[in-house]
Scaffold this active site. Structure first.
Site, PDB file in Angstrom:
ATOM      1  N   ASN A   9       1.418   1.026  -8.361  1.00 38.33           N
ATOM      2  CA  ASN A   9       0.021   1.464  -8.425  1.00 38.33           C
ATOM      3  C   ASN A   9       0.046   2.940  -8.814  1.00 38.33           C
ATOM      4  O   ASN A   9       0.326   3.799  -7.987  1.00 38.33           O
ATOM      5  CB  ASN A   9      -0.614   1.260  -7.039  1.00 38.33           C
ATOM      6  CG  ASN A   9      -2.016   1.825  -6.963  1.00 38.33           C
ATOM      7  OD1 ASN A   9      -2.611   2.200  -7.977  1.00 38.33           O
ATOM      8  ND2 ASN A   9      -2.559   1.871  -5.746  1.00 38.33           N
ATOM      9  N   LYS A  11      -2.313   4.828  -9.589  1.00 38.24           N
ATOM     10  CA  LYS A  11      -3.526   5.556  -9.154  1.00 38.24           C
ATOM     11  C   LYS A  11      -4.036   6.429 -10.303  1.00 38.24           C
ATOM     12  O   LYS A  11      -3.896   6.049 -11.457  1.00 38.24           O
ATOM     13  CB  LYS A  11      -3.235   6.355  -7.880  1.00 38.24           C
ATOM     14  CG  LYS A  11      -2.601   5.459  -6.791  1.00 38.24           C
ATOM     15  CD  LYS A  11      -2.568   6.070  -5.435  1.00 38.24           C
ATOM     16  CE  LYS A  11      -1.928   5.082  -4.449  1.00 38.24           C
ATOM     17  NZ  LYS A  11      -1.910   5.559  -3.086  1.00 38.24           N
ATOM     18  N   HIS A  96      -8.117  -1.953  -2.404  1.00 37.82           N
ATOM     19  CA  HIS A  96      -7.211  -0.886  -1.962  1.00 37.82           C
ATOM     20  C   HIS A  96      -7.960   0.007  -0.970  1.00 37.82           C
ATOM     21  O   HIS A  96      -9.156   0.248  -1.123  1.00 37.82           O
ATOM     22  CB  HIS A  96      -6.730  -0.070  -3.170  1.00 37.82           C
ATOM     23  CG  HIS A  96      -5.625   0.872  -2.812  1.00 37.82           C
ATOM     24  ND1 HIS A  96      -5.859   2.079  -2.197  1.00 37.82           N
ATOM     25  CD2 HIS A  96      -4.290   0.755  -2.934  1.00 37.82           C
ATOM     26  CE1 HIS A  96      -4.692   2.663  -1.963  1.00 37.82           C
ATOM     27  NE2 HIS A  96      -3.735   1.887  -2.402  1.00 37.82           N
ATOM     28  N   GLU A  98      -8.107   3.085  -0.620  1.00 39.89           N
ATOM     29  CA  GLU A  98      -8.797   4.242  -1.217  1.00 39.89           C
ATOM     30  C   GLU A  98     -10.140   3.819  -1.800  1.00 39.89           C
ATOM     31  O   GLU A  98     -11.109   4.578  -1.764  1.00 39.89           O
ATOM     32  CB  GLU A  98      -7.894   4.892  -2.285  1.00 39.89           C
ATOM     33  CG  GLU A  98      -6.760   5.667  -1.632  1.00 39.89           C
ATOM     34  CD  GLU A  98      -5.483   5.759  -2.456  1.00 39.89           C
ATOM     35  OE1 GLU A  98      -5.520   5.517  -3.672  1.00 39.89           O
ATOM     36  OE2 GLU A  98      -4.437   6.066  -1.851  1.00 39.89           O
ATOM     37  N   GLU A 168      -1.089  -2.793   3.560  1.00 39.80           N
ATOM     38  CA  GLU A 168      -0.861  -1.355   3.429  1.00 39.80           C
ATOM     39  C   GLU A 168      -1.520  -0.604   4.575  1.00 39.80           C
ATOM     40  O   GLU A 168      -2.725  -0.376   4.560  1.00 39.80           O
ATOM     41  CB  GLU A 168      -1.465  -0.853   2.109  1.00 39.80           C
ATOM     42  CG  GLU A 168      -0.866  -1.481   0.881  1.00 39.80           C
ATOM     43  CD  GLU A 168      -1.053  -0.603  -0.341  1.00 39.80           C
ATOM     44  OE1 GLU A 168      -0.056  -0.258  -0.968  1.00 39.80           O
ATOM     45  OE2 GLU A 168      -2.204  -0.244  -0.645  1.00 39.80           O
ATOM     46  N   GLY A 174       0.958   7.432   1.107  1.00 40.01           N
ATOM     47  CA  GLY A 174       1.075   8.798   0.605  1.00 40.01           C
ATOM     48  C   GLY A 174       1.418   9.820   1.685  1.00 40.01           C
ATOM     49  O   GLY A 174       1.352  11.023   1.452  1.00 40.01           O
ATOM     50  N   SER A 213       4.334   4.484   1.401  1.00 39.86           N
ATOM     51  CA  SER A 213       5.540   5.313   1.390  1.00 39.86           C
ATOM     52  C   SER A 213       6.826   4.504   1.254  1.00 39.86           C
ATOM     53  O   SER A 213       7.860   4.842   1.840  1.00 39.86           O
ATOM     54  CB  SER A 213       5.594   6.216   2.632  1.00 39.86           C
ATOM     55  OG  SER A 213       4.469   7.082   2.646  1.00 39.86           O
TER      56      SER A 213
HETATM   57  P1  PGA Z   1       2.338   5.256  -1.586  1.00 42.64           P
HETATM   58  O1  PGA Z   1       1.023   4.421  -2.002  1.00 42.64           O
HETATM   59  O2  PGA Z   1       3.514   4.432  -1.988  1.00 42.64           O
HETATM   60  O3  PGA Z   1       2.220   6.539  -2.381  1.00 42.64           O
HETATM   61  O4  PGA Z   1       2.264   5.487  -0.128  1.00 42.64           O
HETATM   62  C1  PGA Z   1       0.975   3.033  -1.866  1.00 42.64           C
HETATM   63  C2  PGA Z   1      -0.383   2.512  -2.293  1.00 42.64           C
HETATM   64  O5  PGA Z   1      -1.390   3.144  -1.979  1.00 42.64           O
HETATM   65  O6  PGA Z   1      -0.483   1.459  -2.953  1.00 42.64           O
END
Ligand code: PGA
Length: 252
Positions: A9, A11, A96, A98, A168, A174, A213
């Site tokens: 992803n 983003k 997601h 976000e 997640e 992140g 992460s």
């Molecule tokens: P990350 O994000 O690996 O940077 O923690 C994962 C995601 O949001 O899909």
């Protein structure tokens, strides 16, 4: 045998030329990993077409990070599922955290987006997961259950056969904080149980990815767990080498 999937992803990162370079790197290095691992990259809408071109003839597949809840029409700034499918996407990330948190996506919106995805032959990667307060209060099981019941339970069996779920935990996205392999297994097994209550034996076929992460140093341990079928990767998907190294976690 469930599919093993490593999905990136990206983003809101990379300009078109950088995205193409990243995709080329992923394609080149993907040869180092057994064909049993399915790699998917999900760039921003703006360079889906160019990345599709870079992936041509490779085993790396293309996905988008979102799609509109409506089919077409006067929805300024939205991108329809039919449009991303026409550019070569096979997958679309939906729900997601976000999107839920910053753009107010609710189960109601997500039901419509899922419908659009299926109507256009896309496989949704549907994300669920609790935030830190919910985890600390011990509500993570209930939160994931509700996110599944309110959306996934509305699917037909045929649709469910074409679904990927990503667990997640918001506190791990992140942040550099990863769920332990045991925490991931515990909730993945629970999610599969919830799915089985509605879809019976088909639940055993549904890939459930871990996200948050995930990196080369922890992927193998997490992927070794019975109910973890791969990862949805954010930060570490922006370097071809790290992204592919995560896929190698299945070969460890
Ligand atoms: P990350 O994000 O690996 O940077 O923690 C994962 C995601 O949001 O899909």
């Amino acid at each position: 045998m469930r599919k093993k999937i490593v999905a990136g992803n990206w983003k809101m990162n990379t300009l078109p030329a950088e995205g193409v370079e990243l995709a080329q790197g992923v394609v080149a290095k993907s040869a180092e990993v057994c064909d049993c691992v399915n790699f998917i990259v999900c760039p921003p809408f703006t360079h889906l077409a160019q990345v599709a071109e870079a992936l041509k003839g490779s085993k790396v597949e293309l996905g988008a990070q979102n799609c509109a809840a409506e089919a077409k029409g006067a929805y300024t700034g939205e991108v329809a599922a039919s449009m991303i499918a026409a550019l070569g996407c096979k997958y679309v990330i939906l729900g997601h955290s976000e999107r839920r948190q910053y753009y107010g996506e609710t189960s109601e919106t997500l039901n419509k987006k899922m419908e659009q995805a299926y109507a256009n032959g896309l496989t949704p990667i549907y994300c669920v997961g609790e935030n830190l307060d919910e985890r600390e209060a011990g509500n993570h099981f209930a939160v994931c259950k509700a996110q599944i019941e309110e959306v996934v339970f509305n699917l037909t069996e045929e649709q469910f056969k074409n679904l990927v779920i990503a667990y997640e935990p918001v506190w791990a996205i992140g942040t550099g904080k990863t769920a332990t392999a045991e925490q991931a297994q515990e909730i993945h097994a629970y999610i599969r149980e919830v799915l089985a209550a509605k879809f019976g034996e088909l639940a055993a076929e549904c890939p459930i990815l871990y996200g948050g992460s995930c990196k080369p140093s922890n992927a193998a341990e997490i992927f070794a767990k019975e109910d973890v079928d791969g990862g949805l990767i954010g930060g570490a998907a922006l370097k071809a080498e790290d992204f592919i190294a995560i896929g190698k976690g299945f070969m460890a």
